[in-house]
Design a protein around this motif. Sequence first.
Motif: not given
Length: 952
Positions: A856-868, A584-590
């Motif tokens: 850099s943290w903001n840039g990594a958001n796009s990598f992790v939160f890639y769904g939709r 669940c955490l993976y599905g929400l976090g990505t």
Amino acid sequence: LLAWFQHEGCFPTHAHEIPLPVLHFLAKQVSVTPDVILTYDWEGRTAERYRAQIRQTLGVRETTVADAEALMEWLATTQAPQQPSFDALKIALLTHCRSLRMEPPSPLRIERLIRSAMHLADTRCCQRVVGRLTVEARAGLDALLVVAQPDTVDAVDVSPIHAYSPLHTLKTDAGRISLDSMQTEIAKLQQIRALNLPTDLFATIAPKAVAAYRQRLEREDLHEVRRHPDPIRYTLLAAYGHLRGQEITDTLVDLLIAVVAGIGTRAEQTIDRQVLKEITRVRGKNRLFYAVAEAALAHPDEVVRTVVYPAAGGEQTLRDLVAEYQATDSYERQIQRTMRRTYGHHYRRMLPNLLRVLTFRSNNTVHRPVIRAIDLLIRYADRTQLHYDVGDDVPMTGVVPTAWRDLVEQTSARGGVRINRITYELCVLQAVREQLRCRELWVEGANRFRNPDDDLPHDFDTGRSGYYAALRLPTDVETFIAQEQAALRKALTTLNDGLPGNSTVSIRTRHARSRFVVSPLAPQPEPQNLTRVKAEVGHRWPTTSLLDILKEAALRIGFTNRFSSVTAHEALDPATLQQRLLLCLYGLGTNTGLKAVSASDHGAAYRDLLYVRRRFITRDHLRAAIQDVVNATLRVRRPEIWGTATTACASDSKKFGAWDQNILTEWHIRYRGPGIMVYWHVERKSVCIYSQLKRCSSSEVAAMIEGVLRHCTEMAVQQNYVDTHGQSEVAFAFCSLLGFQLLPRIKGVGRQKLSPSDVGAPEAYPNLQGVLTRPINWELIRQQYDEMVKYATALRLGTAEAEAILRRFTRSGPQHPTYQALAEYGKVRKTIFLCDYLQSEALRREIHEGLNVIESWNGANSFVFYGRGGEIATNQHEDQELALLALHLVQNCLVYINTLMVQQVLAEPTWMARMRADDLRALTPLFYRHVNPYGLFQLDMTTRLDLEDRAA
């Protein structure tokens, strides 16, 4: 045993309770090996005799059965109703036992006592609540559980909470800002008000306990709510109605503020389009006026055609100027008429119902005319006449702006003055909007817009010395002012004396656009070995699944233990629950969603994940898990690699696209497109300690202060880097009063001014002549010192949100006297900061590096939160917040595992020998080329990553 009892208030049950450094120290003191202590018989007769001797020496007795009963009653009566937290109650119990000079019970017995006390307090609370409910109120609460359409329900595809009961309507958030949304929210509030719940029903119950009741009702299925005994069922429903009523009231106020602002904004846009079509704008009017005035003064007796026309560039230019002025002169009038027409034809329908459900109050006599105007609107709400009666008291001063007077006051055929109701109502709504924004008006039954006096500590006068001590401020205002004056003079003197030798900063003349000229920072040496270290990590752990990283962090830290059921019972075994929680955490976090994650062979169906998501994952649970990951990362770091513990963090916001059928999503003027903002607080080595969901237009200053005060991790924040939007003079003042330093990177630093401490100070700083402004008004600070500390205390204690307090301090309109003092004190702290900033290139570089980390943290958001595509596909505020908190958790887990991977590589002497100072300076655990977030979502709980130190 003696030392442990004196420190902890109880005896250890085994050696593993004692930290290893303490164990080694004790072994060295008595000249034995640590193994001797580890193998000691802690339950033997000798240990019992020692414990008896220690009790006798310290005057402490053992706990009896009667004592245990008394402790449980004490917890249930005095502690549990105010702090319904197991950890808090355990601390309270141990402290109480120490005050009674009594040895606490065993850990298992303590747990049983606390659980029993919590259950007893909950039972008594429910009985008190249900005892205060009338028969009509109980019937109304039961009516909320009536199912309207029970036969066309697909349990998998609908929200499990009472989807076809009146509660489903109450649960939905407001739609986009519109008249329809306002009417819908009014209907919801009227439905809750019809329950006739006592306003003080939960006055003696801790807010956290009431929130827990409300959350439990939201997460339980309808049939589970129905089968609860009457005391529990009615308490859950009443708590939900109580808190939901406050939320809807706040939402209505937000809608009112936004709708009234939208009327003016759309009117301006409409008139702008019309005016631009009708007139030709004359460019360079200031130069033109100067040329005409100069020519007229030089030739006062000459003919206009021969002197003025040539200076103006021709007769047509002057004609265009007259036409533009005539159009501009009526510009405001056109906007006013358009606003009146829009309000009268469409938005006026909201007024009667709005006035029936919202009750406005003010604690300031200056704003009584607005309250009287609201009362007038209420009396005329159901009338159809166009004007107010002649004898009515119609407040004008403080309600109707001067520019609107001639539209409000109309002359009748008999020569008398009549007040136009439609225009007057619009002026009243504009005044109400402005006063609500700065909290001079408040609303009964609201939470964020409640009485502002409730935001402040009520016992400040009696506990004044304690509050000052908590902030580490002197109680004497003269001592405080003397300290600040000395610091300000020292900063200005240091800058003045060092400016001639400062090759990176210079000061221009007073009339220059940029007073300060700051040279750009020179590039630092490029790290030579970071790429090799990251490549080695990718070689040893190639294409590591992001889901495996989350799993490894959970197994090492145990943060999944933070997720307990919000309902009374848990039926899942721990192993199954942990697996489903991670999915669940993976599905929400990505942002891939639970359906996508369930489409694999791990054995958890979508229905199972939906159950876990609903029952176990809450905002509080996610924040607690994030704190565990942050603390574990800080503890596991090796100082020779990452440096000593840092006390500085950077904060900034990032925009996420989101659906716009809700009042939280706004169009962002800078990034374009509808969305929401997440405000991050990230420390120097890429660990995010706090995150907040906010509107695009809300205050970044408030979010900055909130994050520093509420992060609850082991990190002590003493410095906070922000960009231009995260600073203001009031922000400098509050940060200093709260005990941390605000370090902004101000975009227009060249246009800033410095405020001297004393009158006549410019002569003391000859090198700063072009940048000094008026001296500080210390008398303002002297008069409002107590009030400044009172507001800072409210922020520290969390009795009100930072944004709610900062709303009171605005530049527009009559300024709050405490705001004037805070702004003055903010000038002091800002001047001191600017002096340090201009004098020290190291400080400028430090701030720049800190803000680069958060980028850099903001840039990594796009990598992790890639769904939709990174867009939040929900209109529910809670779902949006859960998704972004899950992103926060997953990304912090990535940083934690990367920290271990880097340390394992650098643990080898050959690798560590290659690292230079520049490599260690730029080393970051936030990289992800070796990580694969895509593919099938397979979760095998029996496999582990090949990392050393499994007990870390």
